[in-house]
Design a protein around this motif. Structure first.
Motif: not given
Length: 133
Positions: A61-62, A57-58, A33-34, A54-55
């Motif tokens: 989100d996952v 935050n990703q 997903k990343l 940023e990572r």
């Protein structure tokens, strides 16, 4: 890398691993997903790779949590995992700490249930041994 940075990466990585496991996700799934390799994501969880906002935050989100939930992760956090309609584990992390009294009550309940399980296991063994005769 400073020693303090390594400690923070280790702590964040450990938090990511525990939250991922609580969500019932595999490293492979999160990595995909990343857009990372499984090994690349594994390095993040092991604190071997730097992690930018940023990572982070990703990843949040996952997992379906906030970056604050990840950064403030603590063993005393109580988790409420809600199942989504697609039956995939997904939910929220609530930062509620247990009082000493609540902890005592839970420990007593765990102890009572453990004793009950032990007694039931003894009864099961007795019934199984009677069935073999």
């Amino acid at each position: 890398m400073r020693n303090n940075d390594k400690i923070n990466l280790d702590k964040i990585g450990n938090s990511l691993r525990k939250i991922r496991e609580l969500k019932g996700l595999k490293q492979e799934t999160v990595a995909k997903k990343l857009g990372l390799t499984t090994n690349g994501y594994g390095k993040i969880e092991r604190g071997e790779s730097t992690l930018n906002l940023e990572r982070l935050n990703q990843i949040a989100d996952v997992f379906g949590v906030s970056t604050n939930d990840i950064l403030n992760f603590d063993e005393s956090i109580v988790y409420n995992i809600e199942l989504m309609n697609n039956s995939a584990p997904h939910g929220t992390v609530n930062n509620f700490t247990l009082s000493e009294e609540e902890r005592k009550v839970f420990n007593l309940q765990i102890s009572a249930l453990t004793n009950l399980i032990e007694k039931q296991n003894v009864l099961i063994e007795q019934l199984l041994s009677k069935g073999k005769k």
